[in-house]
Design a protein around this motif. Structure first.
Motif, PDB file in Angstrom:
ATOM      1  N   LEU A  82       0.354  -0.808   0.055  1.00 13.67           N
ATOM      2  CA  LEU A  82       0.452  -0.147   0.107  1.00 13.67           C
ATOM      3  C   LEU A  82       0.893   1.342  -0.300  1.00 13.67           C
ATOM      4  O   LEU A  82       0.052   2.253  -0.862  1.00 13.67           O
ATOM      5  N   ALA A  83       1.934   1.689   0.667  1.00 14.14           N
ATOM      6  CA  ALA A  83       2.305   2.282   0.721  1.00 14.14           C
ATOM      7  C   ALA A  83       3.286   2.903  -0.425  1.00 14.14           C
ATOM      8  O   ALA A  83       3.678   4.252  -0.938  1.00 14.14           O
ATOM      9  N   SER A  84       3.793   1.628  -1.330  1.00 12.44           N
ATOM     10  CA  SER A  84       4.266   1.865  -3.069  1.00 12.44           C
ATOM     11  C   SER A  84       2.948   2.626  -3.697  1.00 12.44           C
ATOM     12  O   SER A  84       3.241   2.816  -4.983  1.00 12.44           O
ATOM     13  N   VAL A  85       1.652   2.412  -3.834  1.00  4.04           N
ATOM     14  CA  VAL A  85       0.641   2.847  -4.761  1.00  4.04           C
ATOM     15  C   VAL A  85       0.568   4.112  -4.548  1.00  4.04           C
ATOM     16  O   VAL A  85       0.968   5.395  -3.831  1.00  4.04           O
ATOM     17  N   THR A  86       0.552   5.104  -5.733  1.00  6.77           N
ATOM     18  CA  THR A  86       0.757   5.972  -6.207  1.00  6.77           C
ATOM     19  C   THR A  86      -0.738   5.857  -7.431  1.00  6.77           C
ATOM     20  O   THR A  86      -0.668   5.338  -7.837  1.00  6.77           O
ATOM     21  N   ILE A  87      -0.940   7.711  -7.034  1.00  2.47           N
ATOM     22  CA  ILE A  87      -2.015   7.877  -8.510  1.00  2.47           C
ATOM     23  C   ILE A  87      -1.151   7.655  -9.860  1.00  2.47           C
ATOM     24  O   ILE A  87      -2.016   6.598 -10.652  1.00  2.47           O
ATOM     25  N   SER A  88      -0.203   7.627 -10.424  1.00  2.00           N
ATOM     26  CA  SER A  88       0.236   7.099 -12.101  1.00  2.00           C
ATOM     27  C   SER A  88       1.000   5.930 -11.964  1.00  2.00           C
ATOM     28  O   SER A  88      -0.115   5.336 -12.596  1.00  2.00           O
ATOM     29  N   GLY A  89       0.720   5.060 -10.916  1.00  2.26           N
ATOM     30  CA  GLY A  89       0.452   3.225 -10.788  1.00  2.26           C
ATOM     31  C   GLY A  89      -0.857   2.848 -10.894  1.00  2.26           C
ATOM     32  O   GLY A  89      -1.358   2.335 -11.965  1.00  2.26           O
TER      33      GLY A  89
ATOM     34  N   ALA B 275      -4.908   0.826 -14.051  1.00  2.00           N
ATOM     35  CA  ALA B 275      -6.441   1.075 -14.913  1.00  2.00           C
ATOM     36  C   ALA B 275      -6.625   1.568 -16.157  1.00  2.00           C
ATOM     37  O   ALA B 275      -7.656   1.130 -17.068  1.00  2.00           O
ATOM     38  N   GLY B 276      -5.803   1.325 -16.211  1.00  7.53           N
ATOM     39  CA  GLY B 276      -5.186   1.875 -18.375  1.00  7.53           C
ATOM     40  C   GLY B 276      -5.688   2.858 -18.506  1.00  7.53           C
ATOM     41  O   GLY B 276      -6.745   3.438 -19.913  1.00  7.53           O
ATOM     42  N   ILE B 277      -6.084   4.163 -18.346  1.00  8.46           N
ATOM     43  CA  ILE B 277      -6.668   5.612 -18.177  1.00  8.46           C
ATOM     44  C   ILE B 277      -5.453   6.506 -17.500  1.00  8.46           C
ATOM     45  O   ILE B 277      -4.386   6.323 -16.968  1.00  8.46           O
ATOM     46  N   ALA B 278      -5.762   8.435 -18.901  1.00  8.12           N
ATOM     47  CA  ALA B 278      -4.896   8.784 -18.085  1.00  8.12           C
ATOM     48  C   ALA B 278      -4.900   9.532 -16.850  1.00  8.12           C
ATOM     49  O   ALA B 278      -5.999   9.496 -16.056  1.00  8.12           O
ATOM     50  N   THR B 279      -3.858   9.707 -16.429  1.00  6.03           N
ATOM     51  CA  THR B 279      -3.860  10.539 -14.750  1.00  6.03           C
ATOM     52  C   THR B 279      -5.017  11.531 -14.791  1.00  6.03           C
ATOM     53  O   THR B 279      -6.262  11.324 -13.816  1.00  6.03           O
ATOM     54  N   GLY B 280      -5.476  12.181 -15.564  1.00  6.77           N
ATOM     55  CA  GLY B 280      -6.244  13.389 -15.407  1.00  6.77           C
ATOM     56  C   GLY B 280      -7.660  12.895 -15.441  1.00  6.77           C
ATOM     57  O   GLY B 280      -8.621  12.959 -14.856  1.00  6.77           O
ATOM     58  N   THR B 281      -8.127  11.901 -15.674  1.00  6.62           N
ATOM     59  CA  THR B 281      -9.171  10.644 -16.354  1.00  6.62           C
ATOM     60  C   THR B 281      -9.471  10.347 -14.132  1.00  6.62           C
ATOM     61  O   THR B 281     -10.541  10.410 -14.157  1.00  6.62           O
ATOM     62  N   LEU B 282      -8.386   9.886 -13.776  1.00  8.22           N
ATOM     63  CA  LEU B 282      -8.894   9.432 -12.618  1.00  8.22           C
ATOM     64  C   LEU B 282      -9.028  10.847 -11.455  1.00  8.22           C
ATOM     65  O   LEU B 282     -10.194  10.468 -11.492  1.00  8.22           O
ATOM     66  N   TYR B 283      -8.820  12.007 -12.056  1.00 10.65           N
ATOM     67  CA  TYR B 283      -9.199  13.177 -11.598  1.00 10.65           C
ATOM     68  C   TYR B 283     -10.059  13.550 -11.282  1.00 10.65           C
ATOM     69  O   TYR B 283     -11.051  13.748 -10.647  1.00 10.65           O
TER      70      TYR B 283
END
Length: 193
Positions: free
Chosen positions: A25-32, A37-45
């Motif tokens: 869990l400590a290594s989970v990042t938005i980019s990861g 998920a196969g989506i753009a980081t901006g889409t996640l937001y």
């Protein structure tokens, strides 16, 4: 604005579980999360404000799913030992079939995330696990279960199931009817008066 895609939201939440299972869990990042998920980081937001929200909502979804499985075929009118064993078997099976989810749950509960909305999460946990609270209370009223705080009994029970599933996954001992029965017998003896 077009409506949000529930499948995309689900992919994002599941990505947190996959990443936690792979690297913690400590290594989970938005980019990861975005990459898995196969989506753009901006889409996640568009779907979530930040990583903390994604992680907390992933936890809530997994807790809900696990609680539903734990109480499958539950009947409080059956003997207390049998009812508790049914919950134990359901929980053990869930943990063995859903490795990424259980790694995530275990790490989440040991992390600072649990403190972000602790009161709300505890209230939800108590609501989801009302059948177990009710069963333990019934057992205490009947003089079968030790008269200690229910959350202490549940923590003991949960820890024993977690340890058994970890031992099986790590091949410390085999999954067998005997292991299941012996493990439950130790739990039962530890909870009984």
């Amino acid at each position: 604005m077009r409506p949000l895609d529930p499948d995309k939201r689900e992919k994002i939440l599941k990505s947190v579980l996959v990443l936690t299972g792979r690297q913690g869990l400590a290594s989970v990042t938005i980019s990861g999360i975005s990459k898995i998920a196969g989506i753009a980081t901006g889409t996640l937001y568009i779907y979530f404000k930040n990583k903390e929200e994604v992680v907390q909502l992933a936890y809530a979804a997994v807790e809900d799913k696990m609680a539903q499985e734990m109480y499958r075929s539950f009947d409080i009118n059956v003997l207390i030992r049998e009812s508790l064993k049914q919950i134990y078997i359901n929980m053990l099976n869930y943990r063995l079939r859903n490795y990424d989810e259980t790694v995530f749950i275990d790490q989440y509960q040991q992390s600072g995330y649990i403190q972000l909305n602790f009161s709300k999460q505890l209230a939800e946990y108590e609501k989801q696990n009302k059948p177990l609270y009710d069963l333990l209370e019934k057992g205490q009223q009947e003089g079968i279960i030790k008269k200690v705080d229910a959350i202490m009994l549940i923590s003991f029970f949960d820890g024993a199931v977690r340890s058994c599933s970890t031992g099986i996954i790590q091949k410390l001992f085999p999954l067998s009817r005997q292991i299941i029965d012996d493990s439950f017998d130790m739990i039962w003896k530890g909870m009984c008066q």
